[in-house]
Design a protein around this motif. Structure first.
Motif, PDB file in Angstrom:
ATOM      1  N   ILE A  83      33.962  44.002  44.790  1.00  0.00           N
ATOM      2  CA  ILE A  83      34.094  42.547  44.650  1.00  0.00           C
ATOM      3  C   ILE A  83      33.753  42.118  43.225  1.00  0.00           C
ATOM      4  O   ILE A  83      34.371  41.198  42.682  1.00  0.00           O
ATOM      5  CB  ILE A  83      33.249  41.791  45.709  1.00  0.00           C
ATOM      6  CG1 ILE A  83      33.659  40.320  45.794  1.00  0.00           C
ATOM      7  CG2 ILE A  83      31.764  41.955  45.449  1.00  0.00           C
ATOM      8  CD1 ILE A  83      35.024  40.073  46.348  1.00  0.00           C
ATOM      9  N   GLU A  84      32.806  42.807  42.595  1.00  0.00           N
ATOM     10  CA  GLU A  84      32.469  42.474  41.201  1.00  0.00           C
ATOM     11  C   GLU A  84      33.667  42.683  40.288  1.00  0.00           C
ATOM     12  O   GLU A  84      33.944  41.858  39.417  1.00  0.00           O
ATOM     13  CB  GLU A  84      31.291  43.336  40.704  1.00  0.00           C
ATOM     14  CG  GLU A  84      29.977  43.055  41.370  1.00  0.00           C
ATOM     15  CD  GLU A  84      29.692  43.912  42.604  1.00  0.00           C
ATOM     16  OE1 GLU A  84      28.535  43.944  43.051  1.00  0.00           O
ATOM     17  OE2 GLU A  84      30.639  44.545  43.141  1.00  0.00           O
ATOM     18  N   GLY A  85      34.393  43.789  40.489  1.00  0.00           N
ATOM     19  CA  GLY A  85      35.544  44.093  39.645  1.00  0.00           C
ATOM     20  C   GLY A  85      36.690  43.122  39.814  1.00  0.00           C
ATOM     21  O   GLY A  85      37.279  42.669  38.836  1.00  0.00           O
ATOM     22  N   VAL A  86      37.022  42.790  41.061  1.00  0.00           N
ATOM     23  CA  VAL A  86      38.134  41.860  41.263  1.00  0.00           C
ATOM     24  C   VAL A  86      37.735  40.437  40.884  1.00  0.00           C
ATOM     25  O   VAL A  86      38.595  39.646  40.493  1.00  0.00           O
ATOM     26  CB  VAL A  86      38.744  41.930  42.683  1.00  0.00           C
ATOM     27  CG1 VAL A  86      39.376  43.299  42.924  1.00  0.00           C
ATOM     28  CG2 VAL A  86      37.760  41.589  43.761  1.00  0.00           C
ATOM     29  N   SER A  89      38.059  40.255  37.070  1.00  0.00           N
ATOM     30  CA  SER A  89      39.456  40.256  36.632  1.00  0.00           C
ATOM     31  C   SER A  89      40.107  38.880  36.753  1.00  0.00           C
ATOM     32  O   SER A  89      41.200  38.671  36.262  1.00  0.00           O
ATOM     33  CB  SER A  89      40.271  41.255  37.461  1.00  0.00           C
ATOM     34  OG  SER A  89      40.511  40.739  38.769  1.00  0.00           O
ATOM     35  N   LYS A  90      39.433  37.948  37.434  1.00  0.00           N
ATOM     36  CA  LYS A  90      39.908  36.568  37.652  1.00  0.00           C
ATOM     37  C   LYS A  90      41.100  36.472  38.604  1.00  0.00           C
ATOM     38  O   LYS A  90      41.635  35.398  38.810  1.00  0.00           O
ATOM     39  CB  LYS A  90      40.255  35.873  36.329  1.00  0.00           C
ATOM     40  CG  LYS A  90      39.171  35.918  35.280  1.00  0.00           C
ATOM     41  CD  LYS A  90      38.129  34.891  35.534  1.00  0.00           C
ATOM     42  CE  LYS A  90      37.192  34.798  34.331  1.00  0.00           C
ATOM     43  NZ  LYS A  90      35.823  34.972  34.664  1.00  0.00           N
ATOM     44  N   GLU A  91      41.514  37.572  39.205  1.00  0.00           N
ATOM     45  CA  GLU A  91      42.688  37.537  40.080  1.00  0.00           C
ATOM     46  C   GLU A  91      42.441  36.802  41.390  1.00  0.00           C
ATOM     47  O   GLU A  91      43.389  36.413  42.070  1.00  0.00           O
ATOM     48  CB  GLU A  91      43.194  38.952  40.373  1.00  0.00           C
ATOM     49  CG  GLU A  91      42.324  39.722  41.342  1.00  0.00           C
ATOM     50  CD  GLU A  91      42.926  41.027  41.798  1.00  0.00           C
ATOM     51  OE1 GLU A  91      43.662  41.018  42.796  1.00  0.00           O
ATOM     52  OE2 GLU A  91      42.647  42.045  41.153  1.00  0.00           O
ATOM     53  N   ILE A  92      41.174  36.630  41.764  1.00  0.00           N
ATOM     54  CA  ILE A  92      40.879  35.980  43.046  1.00  0.00           C
ATOM     55  C   ILE A  92      40.133  34.660  42.869  1.00  0.00           C
ATOM     56  O   ILE A  92      39.594  34.121  43.831  1.00  0.00           O
ATOM     57  CB  ILE A  92      40.088  36.919  43.981  1.00  0.00           C
ATOM     58  CG1 ILE A  92      38.778  37.345  43.324  1.00  0.00           C
ATOM     59  CG2 ILE A  92      40.941  38.102  44.411  1.00  0.00           C
ATOM     60  CD1 ILE A  92      37.826  38.047  44.268  1.00  0.00           C
ATOM     61  N   THR A  93      40.127  34.130  41.672  1.00  0.00           N
ATOM     62  CA  THR A  93      39.412  32.876  41.422  1.00  0.00           C
ATOM     63  C   THR A  93      39.878  31.764  42.347  1.00  0.00           C
ATOM     64  O   THR A  93      39.064  31.038  42.915  1.00  0.00           O
ATOM     65  CB  THR A  93      39.567  32.448  39.948  1.00  0.00           C
ATOM     66  OG1 THR A  93      39.039  33.492  39.120  1.00  0.00           O
ATOM     67  CG2 THR A  93      38.836  31.152  39.659  1.00  0.00           C
ATOM     68  N   ASP A  94      41.190  31.639  42.530  1.00  0.00           N
ATOM     69  CA  ASP A  94      41.708  30.594  43.423  1.00  0.00           C
ATOM     70  C   ASP A  94      41.244  30.807  44.859  1.00  0.00           C
ATOM     71  O   ASP A  94      40.858  29.857  45.547  1.00  0.00           O
ATOM     72  CB  ASP A  94      43.236  30.509  43.342  1.00  0.00           C
ATOM     73  CG  ASP A  94      43.950  31.808  43.706  1.00  0.00           C
ATOM     74  OD1 ASP A  94      43.322  32.893  43.698  1.00  0.00           O
ATOM     75  OD2 ASP A  94      45.169  31.746  43.989  1.00  0.00           O
ATOM     76  N   LEU A  95      41.242  32.035  45.308  1.00  0.00           N
ATOM     77  CA  LEU A  95      40.786  32.356  46.660  1.00  0.00           C
ATOM     78  C   LEU A  95      39.302  32.025  46.817  1.00  0.00           C
ATOM     79  O   LEU A  95      38.895  31.382  47.795  1.00  0.00           O
ATOM     80  CB  LEU A  95      41.045  33.831  46.960  1.00  0.00           C
ATOM     81  CG  LEU A  95      40.626  34.359  48.323  1.00  0.00           C
ATOM     82  CD1 LEU A  95      41.353  33.626  49.445  1.00  0.00           C
ATOM     83  CD2 LEU A  95      40.898  35.862  48.395  1.00  0.00           C
TER      84      LEU A  95
END
Length: 170
Positions: A83-86, A89-95
């Motif tokens: 979870i720290e890595g994703v 990466s900012k790929e899940i900011t919206d989620l």
């Protein structure tokens, strides 16, 4: 198998959150414990330790898996995302923002696993998944605080927004 066999040390070389890691791990140490104890990546939680609750969910070699069911010694050559890595990466900011907006988290214990399950369905599903599909996809993750309605709302909201953005770009 004897206790001594589980205490043996095994050398592994793997990639964690995009970074190369070399380690010597006890043969019986689970991936979630390796990440938490050896690497300080405490986002995945050790809950039931039987693969039922989903709190230890990670991505290994492109698949979401239970970190409490896999030994770190098996990870030689693997690619692990936590979870720290994703998050970094900012790929899940919206989620993540939608989880907050929809009050889809309270104590936070299940949240990393829920986020991985949500990320997985959002990545694999074309368009907006049905609420039933979302429920099915997160069914391996227990939440004792929020219930599931707000979590399904957050995932559906994210899917709708991403789908709208994709349609606008086409």
């Amino acid at each position: 198998m004897s206790q001594a066999a589980f205490e043996q040390l095994v050398d592994i070389s793997l990639t964690v959150n995009g970074e190369r890691v070399e380690a010597r791990v006890p043969a019986g140490r689970h991936v979630v414990d390796f990440l938490r104890l050896d690497l300080g990546l405490t986002g995945a939680h050790a809950g039931c330790e039987h693969g039922v609750c989903g709190a230890c969910t990670l991505q290994i070699d492109g698949e979401i898996v239970r970190g409490c069911l896999i030994l770190a010694a098996q990870m030689d050559g693997a690619e692990i995302w936590t979870i720290e890595g994703v998050t970094d990466s900012k790929e899940i900011t919206d989620l993540q923002d939608n989880f907050v907006e929809r009050n889809a988290l309270q104590c936070g214990f299940c949240t990393p696993g829920m986020i991985f399950a949500a990320r997985d369905i959002l990545t694999r599903h074309q368009g907006v998944p049905s609420r039933e599909d979302i429920r099915e996809h997160i069914s391996g993750n227990y939440c004792r605080c929020t219930g599931y309605e707000a979590i399904v709302d957050a995932i559906e909201t994210t899917a709708r927004a991403r789908n709208s953005e994709q349609e606008a770009a086409e």
